[in-house]
Design an enzyme around this catalytic site. Sequence first.
Site, PDB file in Angstrom:
ATOM      1  N   HIS A  82     -30.099 -37.454  37.202  1.00 35.74           N
ATOM      2  CA  HIS A  82     -30.705 -36.414  38.188  1.00 35.74           C
ATOM      3  C   HIS A  82     -31.145 -36.879  39.524  1.00 35.74           C
ATOM      4  O   HIS A  82     -31.787 -38.040  39.408  1.00 35.74           O
ATOM      5  CB  HIS A  82     -31.641 -35.409  37.645  1.00 35.74           C
ATOM      6  CG  HIS A  82     -33.043 -36.026  37.065  1.00 35.74           C
ATOM      7  ND1 HIS A  82     -32.962 -36.707  35.835  1.00 35.74           N
ATOM      8  CD2 HIS A  82     -34.129 -36.037  37.665  1.00 35.74           C
ATOM      9  CE1 HIS A  82     -34.277 -37.250  35.881  1.00 35.74           C
ATOM     10  NE2 HIS A  82     -34.999 -36.984  37.000  1.00 35.74           N
ATOM     11  N   HIS A 104     -33.839 -35.518  42.092  1.00 35.72           N
ATOM     12  CA  HIS A 104     -35.111 -34.814  42.701  1.00 35.72           C
ATOM     13  C   HIS A 104     -34.733 -34.097  44.200  1.00 35.72           C
ATOM     14  O   HIS A 104     -34.777 -35.079  45.010  1.00 35.72           O
ATOM     15  CB  HIS A 104     -36.414 -34.884  42.493  1.00 35.72           C
ATOM     16  CG  HIS A 104     -36.804 -35.459  41.023  1.00 35.72           C
ATOM     17  ND1 HIS A 104     -37.410 -34.600  40.462  1.00 35.72           N
ATOM     18  CD2 HIS A 104     -36.611 -36.393  40.389  1.00 35.72           C
ATOM     19  CE1 HIS A 104     -37.615 -34.953  38.951  1.00 35.72           C
ATOM     20  NE2 HIS A 104     -37.001 -36.428  39.154  1.00 35.72           N
ATOM     21  N   ARG A 132     -33.951 -37.531  29.503  1.00 39.08           N
ATOM     22  CA  ARG A 132     -33.485 -36.926  30.874  1.00 39.08           C
ATOM     23  C   ARG A 132     -32.099 -37.074  31.357  1.00 39.08           C
ATOM     24  O   ARG A 132     -31.653 -38.389  31.472  1.00 39.08           O
ATOM     25  CB  ARG A 132     -34.279 -37.223  32.123  1.00 39.08           C
ATOM     26  CG  ARG A 132     -35.758 -36.938  32.195  1.00 39.08           C
ATOM     27  CD  ARG A 132     -36.068 -35.292  31.931  1.00 39.08           C
ATOM     28  NE  ARG A 132     -35.099 -34.571  32.473  1.00 39.08           N
ATOM     29  CZ  ARG A 132     -35.153 -33.969  33.719  1.00 39.08           C
ATOM     30  NH1 ARG A 132     -36.077 -34.363  34.573  1.00 39.08           N
ATOM     31  NH2 ARG A 132     -34.623 -33.056  34.025  1.00 39.08           N
TER      32      ARG A 132
END
Lengths: 242, 208
Positions: free
Chosen positions: A160, A162, A157
């Site tokens: 990031h 959320h 991933r």
Amino acid sequence: MTRRDGPFFARDRQWHPPALAPAYRSSVARSPRWPALSIGQTRSEITGPVFRPDDVAAIDRDLILNHARDGEPVGERIVVHGRVLDEEARPVPNTLVEIWQANAGGRYRHRNDGYLAALDPNFGGCGRALTDAEGRYHFRTIKPGAYPWRNGGNDWRPAHIHFSVFGTGWAQRLVTQMYFEGDPLIPRCPIVNAIPDPEAVDRLVARLDMNAAIPFDCLAYRFDIVLRGRRATFFETRPEGT
Amino acid sequence: MPPPLPYLKETPSQTAGPYVHIGLAPSVAGLSGAMGDLGQDIAGPEAPGERITVEGMVLDGTGAPVRDAVIEAWQADAAGIYPHPEDPRHAEAAPGFRGWGRACTDFETGIWTFETVKPGPVPGPDGALQAPHVNLWIVARGINLGLATRLYFSDEGEANRDDPVLGLIDQTHRRDTLMARREDRDGAVVYRFDIHLQGEHETVFLEI
Ligand SMILES: [Fe+3]
């Protein structure tokens, strides 16, 4: 006077990722096969939960301090800020923004995360804030690390954060993820690539914002969030209720 | 082609992923600390109405329980009033009634639960009443855009027959996917509502 109290604009389903995106393997058994049934909007969809100042504490937006035990967390200190707007660029004030993320090493403080990267005793990874009258929010945190996940044989991933956002009506409810400008893992990610339009992906990429950086303390990233806008009621042809 | 109208585009959705609990239910993730879990008080003790438990599972296309989902509920009080400024009667909403709740499927059993009061009927378009219902929204790993649906009550036969939303479901047998079954369990009222993401009994999800 034009009243912005009509239904929310229809959601553009081609802009969002489809339910089934086979390269994101978890979507295969968890995606509805029937199209969602369009019901129009009643009072049930136009209203939504109202949050109060006492639902959040000031420290909830400071992830550098809100789980600190015997010092501050390891990693790159950042401010993440932006505005929550609707599709007509009107601010959405007083709405709840919740975030969660991995630590600087890419490890989540979650009972189900077994990644070998170390937990940081001083980092929780959970934040909450209400937007102000101009729809602004800001968090102070640590830049999360990339992490591997079981999907393809070597999928990682991109870094990031959320995000969960409410808006004023139930129909505006949104969960998404914010990425960081310049991350080479973004175009390799099957979750990102479930979004068909590269322009839509670009809306999830926060920009480095040197004007919001705090000298000798934190870099900053800017991420604006757009929720569904609302129709004006020009004509009162179908009064609701009463 | 003329230039596009100056509307912004909605921020695209992304999955909540497997670690959603950290942000939306920190105690479930195992986070100890000051931040409690929001959404544990749909109807406070002062709110009048029939006290009910709503419980169910979320099942994937193979019939396996989804053990990492978050379900949110938004409902009217026992008089059919939403505690929101755009409900014309919101000033009369029940004291202690928030209307919003959040539950997680259990990591072992896959069961989610809400404690609340049964909602009253809510006015719909053209003044017709909608049958009592709870609006639900589901996110989890593998769900790219949160799923909206409604929970109706099996013992509201007449109101359900006249409900304008249920009436939009052409395949009448699929209306049953939105019916919570009433059970009396040791004197307590429990409504069971399983959500099928896919498969023969796929729940009717709504474009709202
Ligand atoms: Fe993640």
